[in-house]
Design a protein around this motif. Structure first.
Motif, mmCIF file in Angstrom:
data_model
loop_
_atom_site.group_PDB
_atom_site.id
_atom_site.type_symbol
_atom_site.label_atom_id
_atom_site.label_comp_id
_atom_site.label_asym_id
_atom_site.label_seq_id
_atom_site.Cartn_x
_atom_site.Cartn_y
_atom_site.Cartn_z
ATOM 1 N N SER A 164 0.554 -1.139 0.096
ATOM 2 C CA SER A 164 -0.067 -0.075 0.056
ATOM 3 C C SER A 164 0.939 1.144 0.179
ATOM 4 O O SER A 164 1.969 1.396 0.685
ATOM 5 C CB SER A 164 -0.941 -0.217 1.238
ATOM 6 O OG SER A 164 -1.745 0.962 1.567
ATOM 7 N N GLY A 165 0.437 1.904 -0.750
ATOM 8 C CA GLY A 165 1.328 3.559 -0.807
ATOM 9 C C GLY A 165 2.505 3.467 -1.806
ATOM 10 O O GLY A 165 3.242 4.311 -1.819
ATOM 11 N N SER A 166 2.752 2.347 -2.673
ATOM 12 C CA SER A 166 3.916 2.177 -3.137
ATOM 13 C C SER A 166 3.797 2.916 -4.762
ATOM 14 O O SER A 166 4.707 3.076 -5.214
ATOM 15 C CB SER A 166 4.419 0.492 -3.330
ATOM 16 O OG SER A 166 3.557 0.175 -4.110
ATOM 17 N N GLY A 167 2.652 3.490 -5.005
ATOM 18 C CA GLY A 167 2.483 4.215 -6.227
ATOM 19 C C GLY A 167 1.836 3.227 -7.488
ATOM 20 O O GLY A 167 1.682 3.714 -8.552
ATOM 21 N N LYS A 168 1.244 2.182 -7.061
ATOM 22 C CA LYS A 168 0.425 1.588 -7.924
ATOM 23 C C LYS A 168 -0.605 2.279 -8.758
ATOM 24 O O LYS A 168 -0.763 2.210 -9.900
ATOM 25 C CB LYS A 168 -0.036 -0.056 -7.398
ATOM 26 C CG LYS A 168 0.966 -0.697 -6.698
ATOM 27 C CD LYS A 168 0.171 -2.078 -6.100
ATOM 28 C CE LYS A 168 -0.749 -1.685 -5.340
ATOM 29 N NZ LYS A 168 -0.312 -1.031 -3.879
ATOM 30 N N SER A 169 -1.510 2.901 -7.824
ATOM 31 C CA SER A 169 -2.665 3.552 -8.464
ATOM 32 C C SER A 169 -2.029 4.864 -9.427
ATOM 33 O O SER A 169 -2.646 5.049 -10.300
ATOM 34 C CB SER A 169 -3.655 4.228 -7.376
ATOM 35 O OG SER A 169 -4.107 2.905 -6.706
ATOM 36 N N THR A 170 -1.184 5.242 -8.760
ATOM 37 C CA THR A 170 -0.496 6.553 -9.461
ATOM 38 C C THR A 170 -0.088 6.172 -10.997
ATOM 39 O O THR A 170 -0.516 6.891 -11.971
ATOM 40 C CB THR A 170 0.709 7.135 -8.618
ATOM 41 O OG1 THR A 170 0.122 7.582 -7.432
ATOM 42 C CG2 THR A 170 1.092 8.282 -9.479
ATOM 43 N N VAL A 171 0.425 5.056 -11.097
ATOM 44 C CA VAL A 171 1.078 4.487 -12.461
ATOM 45 C C VAL A 171 -0.353 4.652 -13.386
ATOM 46 O O VAL A 171 -0.493 4.889 -14.546
ATOM 47 C CB VAL A 171 1.752 3.290 -12.342
ATOM 48 C CG1 VAL A 171 2.073 2.568 -13.757
ATOM 49 C CG2 VAL A 171 2.987 3.366 -11.711
HETATM 50 P P1 ADP Z 1 -0.930 2.654 -4.096
HETATM 51 O O1 ADP Z 1 -1.934 2.681 -5.021
HETATM 52 O O2 ADP Z 1 0.399 1.630 -4.362
HETATM 53 O O3 ADP Z 1 -1.490 2.399 -2.687
HETATM 54 P P2 ADP Z 1 -0.849 5.307 -4.520
HETATM 55 O O4 ADP Z 1 -0.444 5.675 -5.903
HETATM 56 O O5 ADP Z 1 -2.245 5.605 -4.170
HETATM 57 O O6 ADP Z 1 -0.206 4.157 -4.064
HETATM 58 O O7 ADP Z 1 -0.171 6.397 -3.531
HETATM 59 C C1 ADP Z 1 1.261 6.501 -3.551
HETATM 60 C C2 ADP Z 1 1.549 7.588 -2.456
HETATM 61 O O8 ADP Z 1 1.404 8.896 -3.089
HETATM 62 C C3 ADP Z 1 1.126 7.579 -1.239
HETATM 63 O O9 ADP Z 1 2.161 7.817 -0.105
HETATM 64 C C4 ADP Z 1 -0.037 8.354 -1.357
HETATM 65 O O10 ADP Z 1 -0.440 9.214 -0.043
HETATM 66 C C5 ADP Z 1 0.422 9.648 -2.049
HETATM 67 N N1 ADP Z 1 -0.604 10.187 -3.132
HETATM 68 C C6 ADP Z 1 -1.663 9.490 -3.864
HETATM 69 N N2 ADP Z 1 -2.500 10.404 -4.486
HETATM 70 C C7 ADP Z 1 -2.077 11.672 -3.857
HETATM 71 C C8 ADP Z 1 -2.746 12.870 -4.015
HETATM 72 N N3 ADP Z 1 -3.617 13.122 -5.024
HETATM 73 N N4 ADP Z 1 -2.163 14.147 -3.448
HETATM 74 C C9 ADP Z 1 -1.161 13.829 -2.624
HETATM 75 N N5 ADP Z 1 -0.446 12.421 -2.242
HETATM 76 C C10 ADP Z 1 -1.001 11.385 -3.053
#
Ligand code: ADP
Ligand code: MG
Length: 242
Positions: free
Chosen positions: A38-45
């Protein structure tokens, strides 16, 4: 042929650097599962691939188009790369059929009759032919997620991005959603799936990727990935979730 090509992707939220240089190529028809803490950036990618987030730097090419290029229409990018979310995101005030026909009517300018014909065929495909007139709140979580998949298919995307599609479901409803995803994979859909379902990754994925600390730590076929992980962090991760 490459459907997605990611080159040296970086993404920061203010001071927080979340993605620290990712390179990834996904071929047409490939199913790639992404796992990681969790928090590794998967959703962000995933969100960068369809421009729900704007990368800080790097390039993302989807079906030959650079989605970062100034002349690229972001709405077009979003129709090429459909997204299925953990929380379904259906419109609660619209029937199941209307949820599925909205895109074709609004985005593709399809006539109502054609859109409804398409909608019925997609609902049939996900096993919900009898729910067209129902509202989302009348459905189980598994049924809602299958509607969301039908909705994403309605725009005939080139790739579907799934962000933990079964994580919000009661355990007994997970299988029906994975079945629909398995069927799409068998039909040749290009899919990128962030998931904690190791069984699905093992059985359905062509490749499994482990993201941790903002980079790809391992990228391998499922057999190698699960039976002889090379990366130390992946070994620890699999030890905890297995
Ligand atoms: P995962 O899907 O692997 O759990 P995310 O991609 O959601 O990870 O998030 C990666 C990191 O970026 C986390 O530390 C999260 O808190 C941060 N983060 C995600 N979205 C935002 C945002 N819109 N603004 C600020 N920080 C974000
Ligand atoms: Mg996530």
């Amino acid at each position: 042929m490459e459907m997605i090509k990611i080159i040296n992707l970086h993404k920061s939220y203010d001071q927080l650097e979340v993605i620290k240089g990712i390179d990834l190529e996904i071929k047409s028809g490939e199913v790639v599962c992404i796992i990681g803490p969790s928090g590794s950036g998967k959703s962000t990618v995933l969100r960068c691939i369809n421009r729900l987030e704007t990368p800080t730097s790097g390039h993302i090419i989807v079906d030959g188009k650079d989605i970062m290029a100034p002349e690229t229409d972001i709405n077009h990018v979003r129709t090429e790369a459909g997204m299925v979310f953990q929380q379904f995101n259906l419109f609660p005030h619209m029937t199941v059929l209307d949820n599925v026909t909205l895109g074709p009517i609004k985005v593709r300018n399809m006539g109502k009759t054609d859109a409804e014909e398409l909608g019925h065929s997609l609902l049939k495909k996900v096993g919900l032919a009898d729910k067209a007139k129902n509202y989302p709140e009348q459905l189980s979580g598994g049924q809602k997620q299958r509607v969301a998949i039908a909705r994403s298919l309605s725009l005939k995307p080139k790739v579907i991005l799934f962000d933990e599609p079964t994580s919000a479901l009661d355990p007994e409803l997970v299988g029906e959603v994975l079945e629909v995803m398995k069927q799409l994979a068998a039909e040749g859909m290009t899919m990128v799936v962030v998931t904690h379902e190791m069984g699905f990754a093992r059985d359905v994925a062509d490749r499994v990727i482990f993201i941790d600390q903002g980079i790809i730590q391992e990228d391998n076929c499922p057999e190698q990935f699960f039976s002889s992980p090379k990366n130390k962090r992946l070994q620890d991760f699999l030890g905890k979730v297995a």
